[in-house]
Design an enzyme around this catalytic site. Structure first.
Site, PDB file in Angstrom:
ATOM      1  N   THR A  64      26.778   0.984  -2.152  1.00  0.00           N
ATOM      2  CA  THR A  64      27.203   0.772  -0.770  1.00  0.00           C
ATOM      3  C   THR A  64      27.312   2.071   0.030  1.00  0.00           C
ATOM      4  OG1 THR A  64      29.176   0.130   0.493  1.00  0.00           O
ATOM      5  CG2 THR A  64      29.544   0.719  -1.775  1.00  0.00           C
ATOM      6  N   ASP A  65      27.206   1.944   1.339  1.00  0.00           N
ATOM      7  CA  ASP A  65      27.468   3.059   2.255  1.00  0.00           C
ATOM      8  C   ASP A  65      28.924   3.528   2.130  1.00  0.00           C
ATOM      9  OD1 ASP A  65      27.836   0.353   3.334  1.00  0.00           O
ATOM     10  OD2 ASP A  65      28.730   1.347   5.062  1.00  0.00           O
ATOM     11  N   TRP A 119      26.189  -3.691   5.375  1.00  0.00           N
ATOM     12  CA  TRP A 119      26.229  -4.790   6.346  1.00  0.00           C
ATOM     13  C   TRP A 119      25.346  -5.967   5.906  1.00  0.00           C
ATOM     14  CZ3 TRP A 119      26.255  -2.739  12.081  1.00  0.00           C
ATOM     15  CH2 TRP A 119      27.172  -1.694  12.199  1.00  0.00           C
ATOM     16  N   LEU A 172      23.215 -11.801  -2.503  1.00  0.00           N
ATOM     17  CA  LEU A 172      22.026 -11.071  -2.935  1.00  0.00           C
ATOM     18  C   LEU A 172      21.447 -11.604  -4.242  1.00  0.00           C
ATOM     19  CD1 LEU A 172      20.050  -8.766  -2.513  1.00  0.00           C
ATOM     20  CD2 LEU A 172      21.642  -7.243  -3.703  1.00  0.00           C
ATOM     21  N   TYR A 232      37.660  -0.239  -2.676  1.00  0.00           N
ATOM     22  CA  TYR A 232      36.368  -0.860  -2.994  1.00  0.00           C
ATOM     23  C   TYR A 232      35.296   0.224  -3.154  1.00  0.00           C
ATOM     24  CZ  TYR A 232      31.864  -3.047  -1.837  1.00  0.00           C
ATOM     25  OH  TYR A 232      30.537  -3.414  -1.829  1.00  0.00           O
ATOM     26  N   GLY A 285      26.140 -15.247  -5.513  1.00  0.00           N
ATOM     27  CA  GLY A 285      26.434 -14.447  -4.328  1.00  0.00           C
ATOM     28  C   GLY A 285      25.224 -14.346  -3.404  1.00  0.00           C
ATOM     29  N   TRP A 323      33.047  -7.262  -6.930  1.00  0.00           N
ATOM     30  CA  TRP A 323      34.167  -7.682  -6.081  1.00  0.00           C
ATOM     31  C   TRP A 323      33.836  -7.130  -4.702  1.00  0.00           C
ATOM     32  CZ3 TRP A 323      39.598  -9.247  -7.208  1.00  0.00           C
ATOM     33  CH2 TRP A 323      40.369  -9.289  -6.035  1.00  0.00           C
TER      34      TRP A 323
HETATM   35  N1  LIG Z   1      28.479  -7.759   1.292  1.00  0.00           N
HETATM   36  C1  LIG Z   1      28.239  -6.563   1.839  1.00  0.00           C
HETATM   37  O1  LIG Z   1      28.348  -6.373   3.078  1.00  0.00           O
HETATM   38  C2  LIG Z   1      27.815  -5.396   0.962  1.00  0.00           C
HETATM   39  C3  LIG Z   1      27.615  -4.135   1.557  1.00  0.00           C
HETATM   40  C4  LIG Z   1      27.199  -3.070   0.742  1.00  0.00           C
HETATM   41  C5  LIG Z   1      26.967  -3.272  -0.600  1.00  0.00           C
HETATM   42  N2  LIG Z   1      27.176  -4.515  -1.151  1.00  0.00           N
HETATM   43  C6  LIG Z   1      26.921  -4.688  -2.589  1.00  0.00           C
HETATM   44  O2  LIG Z   1      25.823  -5.578  -2.716  1.00  0.00           O
HETATM   45  C7  LIG Z   1      25.946  -6.355  -3.917  1.00  0.00           C
HETATM   46  C8  LIG Z   1      25.776  -7.811  -3.596  1.00  0.00           C
HETATM   47  O3  LIG Z   1      26.758  -8.189  -2.631  1.00  0.00           O
HETATM   48  P1  LIG Z   1      26.899  -9.702  -2.127  1.00  0.00           P
HETATM   49  O4  LIG Z   1      27.282  -9.643  -0.690  1.00  0.00           O
HETATM   50  O5  LIG Z   1      25.726 -10.501  -2.581  1.00  0.00           O
HETATM   51  O6  LIG Z   1      28.190 -10.139  -2.973  1.00  0.00           O
HETATM   52  P2  LIG Z   1      28.843 -11.588  -3.090  1.00  0.00           P
HETATM   53  O7  LIG Z   1      28.169 -12.559  -2.178  1.00  0.00           O
HETATM   54  O8  LIG Z   1      30.328 -11.385  -2.982  1.00  0.00           O
HETATM   55  O9  LIG Z   1      28.477 -12.001  -4.578  1.00  0.00           O
HETATM   56  C9  LIG Z   1      29.041 -11.352  -5.695  1.00  0.00           C
HETATM   57  C10 LIG Z   1      29.030 -12.337  -6.850  1.00  0.00           C
HETATM   58  O10 LIG Z   1      29.608 -11.659  -7.990  1.00  0.00           O
HETATM   59  C11 LIG Z   1      30.477 -12.580  -8.609  1.00  0.00           C
HETATM   60  N3  LIG Z   1      31.479 -11.913  -9.447  1.00  0.00           N
HETATM   61  C12 LIG Z   1      32.685 -11.400  -9.056  1.00  0.00           C
HETATM   62  N4  LIG Z   1      33.366 -10.960 -10.127  1.00  0.00           N
HETATM   63  C13 LIG Z   1      32.568 -11.185 -11.217  1.00  0.00           C
HETATM   64  C14 LIG Z   1      32.745 -10.959 -12.605  1.00  0.00           C
HETATM   65  N5  LIG Z   1      33.858 -10.440 -13.102  1.00  0.00           N
HETATM   66  N6  LIG Z   1      31.734 -11.310 -13.444  1.00  0.00           N
HETATM   67  C15 LIG Z   1      30.593 -11.872 -12.943  1.00  0.00           C
HETATM   68  N7  LIG Z   1      30.385 -12.130 -11.639  1.00  0.00           N
HETATM   69  C16 LIG Z   1      31.371 -11.785 -10.785  1.00  0.00           C
HETATM   70  C17 LIG Z   1      31.114 -13.304  -7.444  1.00  0.00           C
HETATM   71  O11 LIG Z   1      31.774 -14.474  -7.867  1.00  0.00           O
HETATM   72  P3  LIG Z   1      33.068 -15.002  -7.014  1.00  0.00           P
HETATM   73  O12 LIG Z   1      32.577 -15.230  -5.626  1.00  0.00           O
HETATM   74  O13 LIG Z   1      33.469 -16.228  -7.757  1.00  0.00           O
HETATM   75  O14 LIG Z   1      34.082 -13.893  -7.092  1.00  0.00           O
HETATM   76  C18 LIG Z   1      29.909 -13.567  -6.560  1.00  0.00           C
HETATM   77  O15 LIG Z   1      29.229 -14.738  -6.934  1.00  0.00           O
HETATM   78  C19 LIG Z   1      27.303  -5.950  -4.503  1.00  0.00           C
HETATM   79  O16 LIG Z   1      27.108  -4.965  -5.487  1.00  0.00           O
HETATM   80  C20 LIG Z   1      28.058  -5.354  -3.348  1.00  0.00           C
HETATM   81  O17 LIG Z   1      29.027  -4.416  -3.769  1.00  0.00           O
HETATM   82  C21 LIG Z   1      27.564  -5.583  -0.394  1.00  0.00           C
END
Ligand SMILES: NC(=O)c1ccc[n+]([C@@H]2O[C@H](COP(=O)([O-])OP(=O)(O)OC[C@H]3O[C@@H](n4cnc5c(N)ncnc54)[C@H](OP(=O)(O)O)[C@@H]3O)[C@@H](O)[C@H]2O)c1
Length: 303
Positions: free
Chosen positions: A119-120, A169, A12, A144, A10, A77
């Protein structure tokens, strides 16, 4: 230090593994994919173990075998609208809440510390005051957010040595994000509408990874808010800067969330996160989001 990172595929997780590797830590990275060629992916030296965090037995087995000093939990997710459709199937809860609980329970058993990314969206988005890191006035507007808050509780229930880091974001070179969406849209359309009544600050994964690595190397545990600096802005402001820096000629119309139309998941209007607790505890603030955006565009070959 031996570090176990979830979600390396992912946005991060990738940057966290890279930063921890660069600092000379032993990195064991994981995600859902059966394999990952770490050298080809630019993460030479780190090892990869497939792990579905919803599989409790697998979480117990792998973490007990690896015995890391710290778990940096970036997997989640993150498809916010799709999550609303999944309420009955409970997959989102299994990943964001139960998966986090399994990791926290084993971390406790093996005496590892943990960083959980939240998250916010745990807040209601009411008002216009920035949410302080220690505010407990939780009121997630969507499924979520609910499941991410349950993840926070799982960490608090199990561990003393934890960081809960709420971000917002997010954009990074490895995955889908607002910047990529805007650039893709801007290549196909000259007129776009972007909402201007949801306010927050972007978070660049490469910058956040530096902070998370600093946290991993310290013991100033607790709940923190972290985004880039540069003030509170709307998605419209963000879009304007994306097209300005990438030199694309796109006309953007600012619209309200209600004008834009309903999305499946409700989103907070006020996503302002107060980062002052970082300074109070001796952590460095992240750089300005405009500077971060420039580095993202360079890293992804957009400019
Ligand atoms: N993106 C945002 O804007 C945002 C905002 C606030 C907080 N966050 C938090 O920041 C963190 C990082 O976010 P990100 O944007 O880097 O997320 P991301 O790009 O969606 O990456 C998440 C990774 O987790 C994997 N994953 C999903 N289900 C899983 C499971 N059951 N077991 C193991 N791995 C699994 C995903 O695989 P698949 O892609 O194959 O499902 C993906 O590779 C998360 O905790 C998210 O909640 C994100």
């Amino acid at each position: 230090m031996k570090v176990f990172v979830t979600g390396v595929k992912g946005q991060l997780g990738y940057e966290v593994v890279r930063e921890m590797q660069n600092r000379g830590h032993e990195c064991i990275a994981s995600d859902l994919a059966p394999e990952m060629d770490m050298e080809k992916e630019g993460l030479a030296g780190a090892s990869y173990i497939p792990l579905d965090i919803t599989d409790e037995a697998a979480v117990v087995k792998i973490l007990t075998e690896v015995e890391p000093d710290i778990v940096i939990h970036c997997a989640a997710w993150t498809a916010v609208d799709l999550a609303e459709e999944d309420k009955n199937k409970k997959t989102v809860r299994a990943v964001n809440a139960l998966g986090t609980r399994y990791l926290a329970e084993v971390a406790k058993k093996i005496d590892a510390s943990m960083i959980y990314i939240s998250t916010d969206y745990v807040f209601s988005g009411n008002g216009d005051r920035p949410w302080e890191a220690d505010c407990t006035d939780y009121h997630p507007l969507n499924y979520y957010g609910e499941t991410k808050l349950e993840g926070e509780k799982a960490v608090l229930d199990n561990l003393d040595r934890y960081y809960i880091v709420r971000i917002a974001w997010v954009f990074g070179p490895h995955g889908k994000n607002f910047v990529r969406t805007m650039l893709d849209l801007g290549k196909k359309h000259v007129d776009l509408s972007v909402v201007d009544d949801q306010i927050g600050t972007p978070t660049y994964t490469a910058d956040l990874a530096v902070l998370l690595a600093d946290m991993a190397e310290s013991d100033r545990y607790g709940i923190y808010h972290a985004t880039n600096e540069g003030g509170y802005i709307s998605w419209y402001d963000f879009a304007c800067e994306i097209f300005r820096q990438s030199g694309m000629d796109v006309r953007i119309k600012p619209v309200s969330t209600s004008e834009y139309g309903l999305s499946k998941a409700a989103r907070p209007f006020n996503s302002r996160l107060d980062r002052s607790k970082l300074v109070d505890n001796g952590f460095k603030l992240l750089p300005d989001w405009k500077d971060a955006l420039g580095r993202y565009l360079l890293a992804t070959g957009e400019i």
